[in-house]
Every structure is written in C-alpha cells, then in structure tokens.
Design an enzyme around this catalytic site. Structure first.
Site, PDB file in Angstrom:
ATOM      1  N   ASP A 156      12.313   0.790  40.817  1.00  0.00           N
ATOM      2  CA  ASP A 156      11.112   1.421  41.359  1.00  0.00           C
ATOM      3  C   ASP A 156      10.631   0.559  42.529  1.00  0.00           C
ATOM      4  OD1 ASP A 156       8.596   3.004  41.347  1.00  0.00           O
ATOM      5  OD2 ASP A 156       7.730   1.179  40.494  1.00  0.00           O
ATOM      6  N   ASP A 158       6.707   0.630  44.317  1.00  0.00           N
ATOM      7  CA  ASP A 158       5.314   0.178  44.228  1.00  0.00           C
ATOM      8  C   ASP A 158       5.021  -0.407  42.856  1.00  0.00           C
ATOM      9  OD1 ASP A 158       4.529   0.970  46.826  1.00  0.00           O
ATOM     10  OD2 ASP A 158       4.430   3.045  46.166  1.00  0.00           O
ATOM     11  N   GLN A 275       1.145  12.978  50.876  1.00  0.00           N
ATOM     12  CA  GLN A 275       2.578  12.728  50.746  1.00  0.00           C
ATOM     13  C   GLN A 275       3.311  14.043  50.506  1.00  0.00           C
ATOM     14  OE1 GLN A 275       3.490   9.668  47.835  1.00  0.00           O
ATOM     15  NE2 GLN A 275       1.558   8.622  48.234  1.00  0.00           N
ATOM     16  N   LYS A 276       4.214  14.385  51.400  1.00  0.00           N
ATOM     17  CA  LYS A 276       5.015  15.603  51.257  1.00  0.00           C
ATOM     18  C   LYS A 276       6.344  15.253  50.603  1.00  0.00           C
ATOM     19  CE  LYS A 276       6.847  19.597  53.762  1.00  0.00           C
ATOM     20  NZ  LYS A 276       8.240  19.525  53.264  1.00  0.00           N
ATOM     21  N   LYS A 277       6.493  15.697  49.374  1.00  0.00           N
ATOM     22  CA  LYS A 277       7.713  15.452  48.616  1.00  0.00           C
ATOM     23  C   LYS A 277       8.530  16.739  48.549  1.00  0.00           C
ATOM     24  CE  LYS A 277       4.975  12.051  46.119  1.00  0.00           C
ATOM     25  NZ  LYS A 277       4.376  11.641  44.836  1.00  0.00           N
ATOM     26  N   ASP A 366       7.643  -0.472  36.517  1.00  0.00           N
ATOM     27  CA  ASP A 366       6.340  -1.016  36.116  1.00  0.00           C
ATOM     28  C   ASP A 366       5.468  -0.021  35.366  1.00  0.00           C
ATOM     29  OD1 ASP A 366       5.674   0.505  38.556  1.00  0.00           O
ATOM     30  OD2 ASP A 366       3.742  -0.525  38.451  1.00  0.00           O
TER      31      ASP A 366
END
Length: 434
Positions: A156, A158, A275-277, A366
């Site tokens: 991961d 962040d 955020q465009k996912k 995390d």
C-alpha cells in the site's frame, strides 16, 4: 487585521515545481549515485516559502482563491521537505569526497536523521529498536533460498510507504524515501509493486511519487484496477457498464466546474480532494482537523448531489455513498463482484506472467482494506507469505498473524520512516563491498 495568504494556484505550483526536481534528483541518483549542492537549492527555497509569514507555528497556512480565504494544515509538506533537504544536503556534500554510493549513504546516516526528526517523541525514543526489528524481518525476506528466486514485495502507499497528508493533492513523496525504495527494489526483489486506492493521475500516485514511473517500482491505482505497466495504463474494468463509465466521466467534468466557483474552491485541497478512479469519484468534504465549516461542507455535498442528478436523472448508473465524516464517494453501479486489493494483486501477477506461489511474498499495509492482498498471497503461498504492517491496533495484528499463520513472518512498525531507515541499513550492509 489582514492575514497574509497565498493563492491556491501559487501554492500548488510551488510544490509541484519542487516535486519535479525531486523526481529528477531521484532518477539521477538511481542512475549515477551523485548529485550536487546547487541541484537541491529549490528544496531549500520551497521550505523557506512554506514557512514564511503565511504559515503559523502550528503548520496552518492561509490560502485564498476568488475572494475566499481558508486555512490548511501543511505539517506533512514541511516535515517532508525538512528531512529531504537535510538528507540531500549531506549526500551532495559526501559526493565531493566519497567515491561510492554506499559510502555516501552510510555517512549521511539516514536512520539517525529520520529518528531525530520524528514529530512524536514516543516514535523518536523507540525508533532505533523498531528499525532493527524491521531490518531483521526484511533481511529474512530477501535471503534467497536454494531456488534462487528473489521475493515479491507488494505494498500500500499512504500510511505504509508514505506518511498521511492533510491534502491528497500535495501528498508528495520525499526523495530520501524514493531513493532507498528504488535501490532496495532494484537490488533485492524480483518485483516491487505499489497498490493504492487513489488514482494514477490528475493528481494521482504517478504525479505524487518521486520515483521514476518506469523504474524499479511499479504503480497502480483504484485498488489495482488501473496499473502503469510497460509505459502504458492498463485498466481492468470487469463488471463496470460502459454507461456507468461515461456517467462518472461526465460527473467529474461537472465537479471540475463547481470547484472553480469561489464558494467551493477550497474543496480541491480538502482531504481527498477530487479523485477520479476507474469506477468512482472520491471527494473530500472535511479535513482531519475539522477546518471546513459544517454548513459549507453540507452545501458542497448538496451541490454534488445536484450534479449527479443532472448526469444521471433516473439514478440508473451512479450511487452516492457516505464513506466517513471526511469523504464521500460516487460509485458506478457494478454488475460484478466487489473489487478489492486482492483482485489488484491477481491482475498484477497475471500481467507480469509471475506467480504468488514462487519464492517469498511480502505484503505491506496499514488498514483492513489491505488485508485482501495478504489473504490472496496467503492462499497461494501459505508457507512463504510475510506481512509488514504500519501503525495497526492489536486486533488487526491478531488478524494478520492468523492469516500468515506464523508470527515470525509478521512485522509491525509505527511509521513509514522505520521501513525507509531499514531499507537504507540493508543497502549499506549488503552492497558495501559489491
């Protein structure tokens, strides 16, 4: 009394310009092992600007746009710049007398620098002990067995390899982190992949990292639905109807419009921003410090709902979900099973023509959203799977130990810098005489 402030455009431009230099420095160091003092001065100038009269003693910076003034917390941006400049300044100095990259890295003492610059005194006091534990774990991971196969490292981003930041749009990776990650990945793994929930671009992990995007570390976004592989974007849109993809694209354009209106302009820098996912939009509506007035946050959510109705008046393709007090998501109705990070791992392995059954596999994370990656690896390779998790509670630690099945193959640390320090120590120890 008038409070000094900076425009949102100037703030982002200042940091993004500096980040381009970080990328160039990282690429140069990975290729040649050298930098000069003159090349890092932009970091010093950026740090000075971020700490000028427009920022308080508590890292609160005042930003303005189109008549609106608001406050943001830039602690992560400032601390990252401080550690980076100290490290790069020392490294550039050592380049003048030391011939080898390894000796320069050793003399810079990155572990000591990171220990001395932790914001939490508790982390500072136990830092060296945690680094030693993490190093031992990683040394076992990269010890090649008789089959000669290097390990696979999937992580991961962040909270795991990068500290959390109040603003996703300026969640910029320091160069020291990129350098040790890149060298560790190149020297000791067969593949090192970042699998994040955020997007690849606009902004996304490819914009925010300091690593070369076609270098020793691979990157994905949208829980592994989109990967940057072989110099191109590879998308896995299984179960997403074409009409839904069109609708989410149209909504993104609509939201870009309202973010340029004075009333909502600050939401581009609030938490997740926009955020465009692949299958959704994630929208920040409040900061972790509660700096956005509740009335304004509610008004912004109403504006989002109104734009959803414009794009999808019959609610056929899009659904609004309240994820947390800090963000909302607009998702495409999916006809398939719910995609998770475990599916992202499977997509990566398939593209690389690799297998989780080969060699050792380490999963780093995390939060519980990272557990599907670990579960997938454990299903395929139960005796060689390993877990490195950051700042997780006892309950999650217990779950991780059960999935792995052997606590000697798990490691729990307090912050990403522990892993960076351990990477540095391993690089120094194993390449000293190479």
């Amino acid at each position: 009394m008038t409070v000094a402030s900076q425009s949102i455009e100037e703030f982002k431009e200042c940091l993004y310009h500096m980040q381009e230099t970080r990328k160039l420095l990282t690429m140069q160091l990975l290729a040649t092992g050298k930098i000069t003092s003159a090349e890092i001065q932009i970091l010093k100038r950026t740090l000075e600007e971020m700490q000028d009269e427009r920022t308080t003693d508590f890292y609160i910076r005042h930003i303005h746009s189109r008549g609106a003034t608001f406050a943001i917390n830039i602690r992560d941006e400032i601390l990252g710049l401080k550690k980076d400049f100290l490290f790069l300044e020392n490294f550039a100095s050592e380049c003048e007398s030391e011939e080898s990259f390894t000796n320069r890295l050793k003399l810079c003492d990155l572990p000591g620098l990171l220990s001395n610059n932790q914001i939490d005194i508790r982390l500072m006091n136990g830092f060296a002990e945690e680094v030693a534990k993490c190093k031992e774990f990683l040394m076992d991971l990269i010890t090649i067995e008789s089959d000669g196969i290097k390990p696979l490292f999937i992580t991961d981003w962040d909270g795991t390899m990068k500290d959390y930041c109040s603003q996703y749009a300026t969640n910029l990776q320091p160069a020291y982190s990129a350098i040790v990650m890149g060298v560790f990945a190149r020297n000791f793994t067969r593949a090192f992949a970042v699998l994040t929930a955020g997007p690849l671009r606009h902004p996304g992990i490819l914009d925010l990292t300091s690593l070369p995007i076609d270098g020793p570390v691979m990157f994905s976004g949208s829980w592994g639905r989109e990967w940057w592989l072989g110099g191109r974007r590879v998308v896995h849109d299984d179960g997403i109807p074409e009409e839904g993809s069109v609708a989410i694209g149209q909504l993104y354009e609509q939201l870009e419009e309202i973010l340029h209106e004075g009333e909502f302009v600050q939401f581009a820098l609030v938490g997740s921003g926009v955020q465009k996912k692949v299958d959704r939009l994630t929208l920040g509506v409040q900061t972790v410090f509660g700096q956005v007035p509740k009335e304004l946050s509610a008004k912004y959510i109403d504006a989002v709902k109104e734009r959803i109705h414009r794009v999808d008046p019959n609610s056929q393709y899009l659904i609004l979900e309240n994820c947390s007090p800090l963000e909302i998501e607009v998702c495409v109705h999916s006809s398939g099973a719910i995609w998770n990070k475990g599916d992202g791992v499977a997509a990566l392995v398939e593209f690389n023509k690799d297998s989780l059954k080969l060699g050792k596999v380490c999963v780093a994370g995390d939060t519980t959203s990272d557990l599907p990656m670990l579960q997938k690896a454990a299903q395929e390779n139960p005796t060689q799977v390993r877990a490195l998790f950051v700042n997780v509670n006892k309950e999650i630690q217990s779950t991780i130990n059960k999935i792995v099945g052997d606590s000697s193959r798990t490691c729990f640390i307090s912050c990403p810098d522990v892993a960076h320090a351990a990477f540095a120590q391993i690089i120094i120890e194993l390449t000293q005489n190479a």
